[in-house]
Write an enzyme that holds these catalytic residues in place. Structure first.
Site, short mmCIF file in Angstrom:
data_model
loop_
_atom_site.label_atom_id
_atom_site.label_comp_id
_atom_site.label_asym_id
_atom_site.label_seq_id
_atom_site.Cartn_x
_atom_site.Cartn_y
_atom_site.Cartn_z
N ASN A 99 -4.54 8.63 8.11
CA ASN A 99 -3.24 8.07 8.46
C ASN A 99 -2.77 8.62 9.80
O ASN A 99 -3.46 9.41 10.45
CB ASN A 99 -2.22 8.34 7.34
CG ASN A 99 -2.03 9.84 7.10
OD1 ASN A 99 -2.26 10.66 7.99
ND2 ASN A 99 -1.63 10.20 5.90
N ARG A 149 -11.79 -0.61 20.03
CA ARG A 149 -11.20 0.35 20.97
C ARG A 149 -12.29 1.12 21.71
O ARG A 149 -12.21 1.32 22.92
CB ARG A 149 -10.28 1.32 20.24
CG ARG A 149 -8.97 0.67 19.78
CD ARG A 149 -8.10 1.63 18.97
NE ARG A 149 -6.85 0.99 18.58
CZ ARG A 149 -6.25 1.17 17.40
NH1 ARG A 149 -6.79 1.96 16.49
NH2 ARG A 149 -5.11 0.55 17.13
N ASP A 203 -5.36 -6.70 8.95
CA ASP A 203 -6.23 -6.34 7.82
C ASP A 203 -6.66 -7.55 7.00
O ASP A 203 -7.55 -7.45 6.16
CB ASP A 203 -5.51 -5.36 6.86
CG ASP A 203 -5.23 -4.01 7.51
OD1 ASP A 203 -5.96 -3.65 8.46
OD2 ASP A 203 -4.30 -3.33 7.06
N THR A 232 -10.97 7.53 17.64
CA THR A 232 -10.55 6.22 17.14
C THR A 232 -11.54 5.76 16.10
O THR A 232 -12.73 6.05 16.21
CB THR A 232 -10.47 5.15 18.26
OG1 THR A 232 -10.29 3.86 17.64
CG2 THR A 232 -11.73 5.09 19.11
N ARG A 292 0.85 -1.19 0.00
CA ARG A 292 0.00 0.00 0.00
C ARG A 292 0.89 1.24 0.00
O ARG A 292 2.07 1.16 0.32
CB ARG A 292 -0.91 0.01 1.24
CG ARG A 292 -2.03 -1.01 1.18
CD ARG A 292 -2.74 -1.12 2.52
NE ARG A 292 -3.23 0.17 2.99
CZ ARG A 292 -3.56 0.45 4.25
NH1 ARG A 292 -3.43 -0.47 5.18
NH2 ARG A 292 -4.02 1.63 4.58
#
Length: 319
Positions: free
Chosen positions: A153, A130, A82, A125, A11
């Site tokens: 990011n 989380r 992922d 988040t 990526r």
């Protein structure tokens, strides 16, 4: 004649490029062949929607796997968390290298730790896992926090704190380690407070199943303990029938007596995102020596969690 360079599909994010660069160096040393990075844009990178809306599992992985299938790259590096839990037959998971720090961390304004956050603090988040655990911790410690869904990011997320839009953000320690920004962390969240995502901190190196010689070379980077741990964690996730957008945390760690590793403990949690209900259990067994044994550990704990009411907390399953 020199052998052509090996093409590593990655990526484009700064984090992906950093971790792929580290793998490229290791593969170059192992094989003596040049490794070039081939940047591939995935749907998960271009979509601005929240992960839970764009289908969660696999959005960062599909384009890399398609490039492998079309022979545009020789191997690919993924963040293991992922990867969908089902492995396609035409691809082989050649190596799971030694895992980075699996914990979650907090970057908060004014150097605050989680317990120092003021009442009403806004914590960013993008992860339901989380949110569930942060809210549960806050509830049990008499704090009130507001979890705010964010994407982007590392720069974008930490930027929300610097700009004063959020009091804190929660990220994976491994990512900040890999991009050299671990010194910005204001609190390392204990796994007793927040269990990480299954496979968090680990990388997956994948190649075409028919490329046996490359798979054998890449297998030199495999760490059997890390692989056993993440296999157990992902087996738990699969048995709960949860995608990577579900609020499931899991961590397998090795319990040592002095220098001798005796057992593996697997902990799992699933909860509602507001933290009002959590099902949290653990199991301990001999260190798995085969993939089948590691998977059995995960399935066993998942069955116990489902018996304790986990199914109703999964969101997708409750529909």
């Amino acid at each position: 004649m020199t052998e052509r360079a090996l093409r590593l599909g990655t990526r484009r994010s700064k984090l992906a490029m950093a971790q792929s660069g580290q793998v490229a160096e290791a593969v170059q040393q192992l094989t003596g062949r040049t490794v070039e990075l081939v940047e591939i844009t995935t749907y998960g990178d271009t979509s601005r929607e929240h992960l839970a809306q764009i289908g969660g599992t696999g959005v960062f992985v599909a384009a890399l796997r398609e490039a492998l299938a079309r022979d545009e790259v020789d191997f690919a590096v993924h963040s293991l968390k992922d990867l969908p839990t089902a492995q396609p037959d035409e691809l082989t998971l050649a190596a799971v290298p030694v895992r980075e720090d699996p914990r979650d961390i907090m970057v908060a304004r004014d150097g605050m730790t989680f317990s120092e956050l003021p009442n009403g603090a806004r914590v960013g988040t993008g992860s339901p896992r989380r949110m569930a655990q942060l809210n549960a911790y806050a509830r049990s410690h008499g704090m009130t926090i507001e979890t705010v869904p964010i994407r982007g990011n590392i720069d974008t997320r930490i930027g929300y704190v610097h700009k004063g839009e959020l009091d804190a953000v929660v990220l994976a320690a491994a990512g900040l380690n890999r991009v050299g920004r671990i010194d910005e962390v204001t609190d390392f969240l204990s796994v007793d407070t927040v269990l990480p995502a299954p496979g968090q901190g680990a990388l997956a190196i994948e190649c075409a199943a028919h490329n046996a010689s490359l798979a054998a070379a890449l297998a030199e980077l495999d760490d059997p303990y890390t692989r056993a741990a993440v296999t157990a964690e992902r087996s738990l996730l699969a048995a709960l029938e949860a995608g990577c957008s579900a609020p499931v945390g899991a961590l397998a760690d090795l319990l040592a007596d002095g220098q001798i590793v005796k057992e593996m403990r697997l902990r799992g949690v699933v909860g509602t995102t507001d933290g009002s209900t959590l099902v949290q259990l653990s199991t301990t067994g001999p260190v798995p020596e085969t993939e089948t044994q590691a998977m059995a550990l995960g399935r066993e704990l998942a069955a116990e969690m489902l018996a304790k009411g986990a199914a109703g907390l999964m969101g997708e399953r409750a529909l």
